[in-house]
Design an enzyme around this catalytic site. Structure first.
Site, mmCIF file in Angstrom:
data_model
loop_
_atom_site.group_PDB
_atom_site.id
_atom_site.type_symbol
_atom_site.label_atom_id
_atom_site.label_comp_id
_atom_site.label_asym_id
_atom_site.label_seq_id
_atom_site.Cartn_x
_atom_site.Cartn_y
_atom_site.Cartn_z
ATOM 1 N N LYS A 142 62.483 -20.723 -31.142
ATOM 2 C CA LYS A 142 62.705 -19.282 -31.066
ATOM 3 C C LYS A 142 63.829 -18.917 -32.029
ATOM 4 C CE LYS A 142 63.483 -15.700 -27.526
ATOM 5 N NZ LYS A 142 63.740 -15.471 -26.079
ATOM 6 N N SER A 179 60.557 -12.289 -23.966
ATOM 7 C CA SER A 179 60.848 -12.125 -25.366
ATOM 8 C C SER A 179 60.431 -13.302 -26.250
ATOM 9 C CB SER A 179 62.343 -11.883 -25.550
ATOM 10 O OG SER A 179 63.081 -13.034 -25.174
ATOM 11 N N SER A 191 62.027 -14.660 -19.995
ATOM 12 C CA SER A 191 61.551 -14.641 -21.384
ATOM 13 C C SER A 191 60.869 -15.915 -21.870
ATOM 14 C CB SER A 191 62.714 -14.323 -22.328
ATOM 15 O OG SER A 191 62.973 -12.940 -22.325
#
Lengths: 100, 492
Positions: free
Chosen positions: B77, B152, B176
C-alpha cells in the site's frame, strides 16, 4: 445535547487547521460535518460518569533506550526531499512577510 | 489464478529450485500490465523487482535459503515507506517525495525473500472506504469494474483479486484491510495493535493504525503475518512478545471452539444477502463441531460514532506535519504562514480536509469533553464488553461489510453514508484486537461477501484456526476447479 456546528465554527476550525475554504466549500463542509456530528450525538448524550477514558488499546509505558546516537538519517538525503534548502538547512519564506 | 498461485506454493518451489524467482516476478509484472485499466498500482518497480529476483535465484543456486517468502511478489500500500521509491499516500501533498528509509515491514519482507513489485492505490491518507478519495483516481473492482474495490487499501485488495500479486500489505485503521478484502473476494487480516511495527507507516490515527496482509488464502495470510510481526525497537507501541508460527493452528479444526455471533453487528443495517452468508458460515462452523451462539457487545452500537471522533482527532494532529517545509508539495507564498495554508489547501483532497476539521473541532475548547472525551470513554466500554463476550466465546463472528461492493459515486456525495461502510469493522480497531475477513460466498449480483472472525488481543492463533476452517468449508461447497481457497496448503 450540543448545537449543530455553524459556518463560523467551521471557518474557525479551518483557520486552526491552516486550510482556506471557498464560500461554497464552507457551506458544503458545514452541512457534512453537521451530519457526522449528529450521528455522534448518541455518544455525546451518553452518561459516562465514572468511566475512565482509554486513549490506547494496549497498556504501554515510556520506552527508553541508552542515549547514544544511532541510526540517524543521512542529512543530504533528507534535505534532497525538501522544496528549498540553504546551507544545509530547510529554507522557508519570510516569517514576517519582509525580505530578510 | 493466472499468475503465480499461492505464496506458500511459490516459496516452496523457489526454495526447492523448481521455479525461478525471475519467472515468478515476470508473471506478476505481466499480470499487473495486463490489468492496468484496474488502476491498482500507483508505482510498479519492475527493474528493482527483477534485479532482486535474480539475486534470489543466485542464492538458491549457491545452496542458500532465501527464506519463507522466497520469490513471492508483494504489493505495498502506498502509505508504507520505501527508500528511494515514491510513497504518495495517493495525495498531491506528498508529490515527488521519496522516503529516505524503508518501513520495518519492508525490511522483514526482504529478509524473508519477498520481492516488492510496486505500490498500490488507496484512499488519500487511508481515509475512505472505496478508493474514490485517491488523488490519482479510483481503483476498479476486478469482480465488477463498475464497482468500488472498497478501501482504503483498495489497490492492494484488487491486486490480490486480479491475481497480480499473491501477497499485498495494507493498513487498517477502521477496517481498511478487511473491508476491501471482503468486497474483492480475498482474505484480509488486521493483527493485534502492536504486533506489527508501524515504523515507516505514514500515520493516520496512531492508536488505531495497524499493517496487515491481503492474500488469496488464509494460510498465506498466516505466513505473511508471521514474517512481518514481532517486536521492533523503532516503534514504541510494539509488543515485546514474539508473534509465533501460525501454521500449526491452521489445521486444528473447530471442534469444541466457542463461536459467538455479535448481535449488534449482524442485525439492523446489514443487507439480507450478507446476513444470509454470515448465517451459512456460522452453520458450517457448527457442522464442524463448533459451539455457535449469539452474543451481545452492547457498546459496539456506539463504535462508529466514537471511531469518527477519535480517528479524525488523531489525524488532525498527525497531518499537521504537512506544511510545505521539509518534503512534498510547496505552494509558494509571500510568508511562511501563507505558504503553509496555500500548500495544505492545494495538497489535501476534500475527505482529508473534512477529517482534519472534524478532528480539530472534536479537540477544540468547549467541545473536547462532549466529543473526544466521551469517545475515549466509549472505547473503555467497547473493551469491557468484548472482555465479557470473550469469557463465553473463543472467537466472534460478524459480517465484514454491511453490503457487497457498491457502485462508483453511490456514496461520495454523502460522507456519512460512506462512513457506515465501516460499521462492522471499527470495533476491533478501538479495542486493538485482531480480526480477519474470509471470503464466504456470493451475495447480490454474484458479488463476494466477507465474514469476519474476531479474537481477543494476542489471539491470532485461535483467529487463524477458525478462519482456516471457514475457508475449508467454503472450498468444500464450491465446485472443483473454481480456484480460490486451497485447503491442501493449510500447513507448509
Amino acid at each position: 445535547m450540543t448545537e449543530r456546528i455553524s459556518r463560523d465554527d467551521v471557518a474557525h476550525v479551518a483557520w486552526l487547521a491552516r486550510l482556506s475554504l471557498r464560500a461554497d466549500e464552507l457551506e458544503r463542509f458545514t452541512l457534512q460535518l453537521g451530519d457526522v456530528l449528529d450521528h455522534a450525538a448518541d455518544v455525546a448524550a451518553l452518561d459516562l460518569e465514572g468511566v475512565p477514558p482509554t486513549s490506547h488499546p494496549y497498556p504501554v509505558g515510556n520506552v527508553l533506550r541508552a542515549d547514544v546516537p544511532d541510526g540517524a538519517l543521512d542529512r543530504a538525503e533528507v534535505l534532497a526531499q525538501a522544496p528549498e534548502t540553504e546551507e544545509g538547512q530547510f529554507r522557508v519564506p519570510p516569517v514576517r512577510g519582509e525580505a530578510p | 489464478m493466472t499468475a503465480a498461485g499461492p505464496a506458500l506454493a511459490i516459496a516452496a518451489a523457489v526454495r526447492g529450485g523448481e521455479r525461478s524467482a525471475t519467472s515468478v516476478v515476470e508473471e506478476s509484472l505481466a499480470a499487473i500490465a495486463s490489468g492496468a485499466e484496474l488502476a491498482a498500482f500507483n508505482t510498479v518497480t519492475a527493474e528493482a523487482a527483477l534485479a532482486r529476483a535474480r539475486r534470489i535465484d543466485d542464492a538458491v543456486a549457491a545452496g542458500e535459503d532465501p527464506g519463507c517468502l522466497a520469490g513471492v511478489p508483494v504489493a505495498l500500500k502506498d502509505n508504507i515507506c520505501t527508500r528511494g521509491v515514491a510513497t504518495t499516500c495517493s495525495s498531491r501533498i506528498l508529490e515527488g517525495w521519496e522516503p529516505p528509509y524503508d518501513a520495518t515491514v519492508v525490511g522483514r519482507l526482504n529478509a524473508a525473500g519477498g520481492i516488492v513489485v510496486g505500490k498500490t492505490n488507496m484512499d488519500e491518507f487511508a481515509m475512505g472506504s472505496s478508493t474514490e478519495n485517491s488523488a490519482f483516481g479510483p481503483t476498479l473492482n476486478p469482480c465488477d469494474p463498475a464497482r468500488v474495490p472498497g478501501g482504503s487499501s483498495g489497490g492492494s485488495a484488487a491486486a490480490g483479486a486480479a491475481a497480480m500479486t499473491p501477497v499485498a500489505l495494507g493498513s487498517d485503521t477502521g477496517g481498511s484491510i478487511r473491508q476491501p478484502a471482503a468486497l474483492c473476494g480475498v482474505v484480509g487480516m488486521k493483527p493485534t495493535y502492536g504486533r506489527v511495527s508501524r515504523y515507516g507507516l505514514v500515520a493516520f490515527a496512531s492508536s488505531l493504525d495497524q499493517i496487515g496482509p491481503i492474500t488469496c488464502t488464509v494460510a498465506d495470510a498466516a505466513l505473511v503475518y508471521s514474517a512481518i510481526a514481532g517486536h521492533d525497537p523503532l516503534d514504541s507501541t510494539s509488543i515485546p512478545e514474539p508473534a509465533g508460527d501460525m501454521s500449526g493452528a491452521l489445521g486444528e479444526g473447530v471442534a469444541g471452539l466457542r463461536v459467538g455471533i455479535v448481535a449488534e453487528l449482524s442485525g439492523e443495517g446489514i443487507d439480507g444477502d450478507v446476513s444470509a452468508r454470515l448465517g451459512a458460515a456460522a452453520e458450517s462452523l457448527a457442522s464442524l463441531g463448533a459451539e455457535v451462539g449469539e452474543v451481545s457487545v452492547p457498546a459496539a452500537v456506539y463504535g462508529l460514532s466514537a471511531y469518527f471522533l477519535i480517528a479524525p482527532a488523531e489525524a488532525s494532529s498527525n497531518l499537521a506535519r504537512y506544511d510545505g517545509v521539509r518534503y512534498g508539495l510547496r505552494v509558494p507564498a509571500a510568508t511562511a504562514a501563507d505558504m503553509n495554508v496555500a500548500t495544505r489547501t492545494a495538497g489535501f483532497g476534500d475527505e482529508v480536509k473534512r477529517r482534519i476539521m472534524l478532528g480539530t473541532f472534536a479537540l477544540s475548547a468547549g467541545y473536547y469533553d462532549a466529543y473526544y472525551g466521551k469517545a475515549l470513554k466509549v472505547r473503555t466500554l467497547v473493551l469491557r464488553d468484548f472482555a465479557a463476550a470473550y469469557e463465553r466465546f473463543d472467537v466472534l463472528l460478524a459480517p465484514t461489510s454491511p453490503t457487497v461492493a457498491f457502485r462508483f459515486g453511490e456514496r461520495t456525495g454523502n460522507p456519512l453514508a460512506m462512513y457506515l461502510s465501516d460499521a462492522c469493522t471499527v470495533a476491533s480497531n478501538l479495542a486493538g484486537h485482531p480480526a480477519i475477513s474470509v471470503p464466504a460466498g456470493s451475495g447480490a449480483d454474484g458479488l463476494p461477501v466477507g465474514v469476519q472472525v474476531m479474537a481477543p488481543a494476542l489471539g491470532e492463533a485461535v483467529m487463524f484456526r477458525a478462519a482456516a476452517a471457514l475457508e475449508r468449508a467454503q472450498a468444500d461447497r464450491r465446485p472443483a476447479g473454481s480456484g480460490g481457497a486451497t485447503a491442501g496448503s493449510a500447513s507448509p
